[in-house]
Write an enzyme that holds these catalytic residues in place. Structure first.
Site, PDB file in Angstrom:
ATOM      1  N   GLY A  27      37.367  61.083 -71.004  1.00 55.02           N
ATOM      2  CA  GLY A  27      35.967  61.835 -70.511  1.00 55.02           C
ATOM      3  C   GLY A  27      36.288  62.415 -69.177  1.00 55.02           C
ATOM      4  N   CYS A  28      36.769  61.936 -68.271  1.00 56.93           N
ATOM      5  CA  CYS A  28      36.920  62.532 -66.870  1.00 56.93           C
ATOM      6  C   CYS A  28      37.840  63.504 -66.943  1.00 56.93           C
ATOM      7  CB  CYS A  28      37.433  61.214 -66.121  1.00 56.93           C
ATOM      8  SG  CYS A  28      36.059  60.032 -65.886  1.00 56.93           S
ATOM      9  N   THR A  29      38.827  63.680 -67.721  1.00 56.23           N
ATOM     10  CA  THR A  29      39.945  64.467 -67.851  1.00 56.23           C
ATOM     11  C   THR A  29      39.141  65.799 -68.264  1.00 56.23           C
ATOM     12  OG1 THR A  29      41.676  63.211 -67.718  1.00 56.23           O
ATOM     13  CG2 THR A  29      42.196  65.538 -68.885  1.00 56.23           C
TER      14      THR A  29
ATOM     15  N   ALA B  57      36.763  67.295 -65.713  1.00 54.45           N
ATOM     16  CA  ALA B  57      37.435  67.978 -64.742  1.00 54.45           C
ATOM     17  C   ALA B  57      37.874  69.427 -64.976  1.00 54.45           C
ATOM     18  CB  ALA B  57      38.617  67.007 -64.203  1.00 54.45           C
TER      19      ALA B  57
END
Length: 174
Positions: free
Chosen positions: A64-66, A69
């Site tokens: 999710g963070c990738t 970003a």
């Protein structure tokens, strides 16, 4: 004995949640001074005078963070054309955010908040005692340093597009 330990654990968790700070639209941006992915100390004052997308993310290089970003990476030219800078903050250390930024070619600032104090100021910290991590919360901050919008429910895949729509609308008003 086990019941007492369980009760104390829940009590500590509840007190920790009550003690957290929170900010809302209209509030001034809480100050911070954190180290970026290059090892340079960066302060909130550096970002005044332009729109700021300040986003908190739980853990570098997780799916999710990738996705979140990379959404900002892919729309960075459009965001900057509207006068906005993007800054990501996590409770990871500098080495983790450096590798995350390098691996995904992120053309914006990432900040390490390993003690979680900045995330806490923004009401974006989960503190489980032995483990702290940032909630996926974001803030759109105007050039005067005022919080204009707070985002708590984020679609990581299309998040930058949501910010673009809001920035365009806000730029039309001014």
């Amino acid at each position: 004995m086990m019941k007492i330990r369980t009760f104390l654990a829940f009590l500590l968790l509840a007190v920790g949640m009550l003690a957290r700070a929170d900010v809302s639209p209209g509030d001034g941006m809480p100050a911070f001074a954190l180290t970026d992915q290059t090892g340079k100390l960066r302060s909130s004052d550096e970002f005044k005078g332009k729109w700021l997308v300040l986003y908190f993310y739980p853990k570098a290089d997780t799916p999710g963070c990738t996705e979140e970003a990379c959404s900002f990476r892919d729309d960075i030219v459009l965001l900057r054309a509207l006068g906005a800078e993007v800054v990501g903050v996590s409770t990871d250390d500098v080495a983790a955010i450096r590798e995350f930024g390098r691996k995904h070619e992120l053309p914006f600032t990432l900040l390490a908040d390993p003690d979680g104090k900045t995330a806490q100021k923004y009401g974006a910290l989960v503190n489980l005692g032995v483990m702290k991590f940032a909630k996926r919360h974001s803030f759109l901050i105007d050039p005067d340093g005022r919080i204009v919008k707070r985002y708590k429910d984020v679609d990581t895949k299309d998040y930058a597009k949501t910010i673009l729509v809001d920035l365009r609308a806000l730029n039309k008003k001014s």
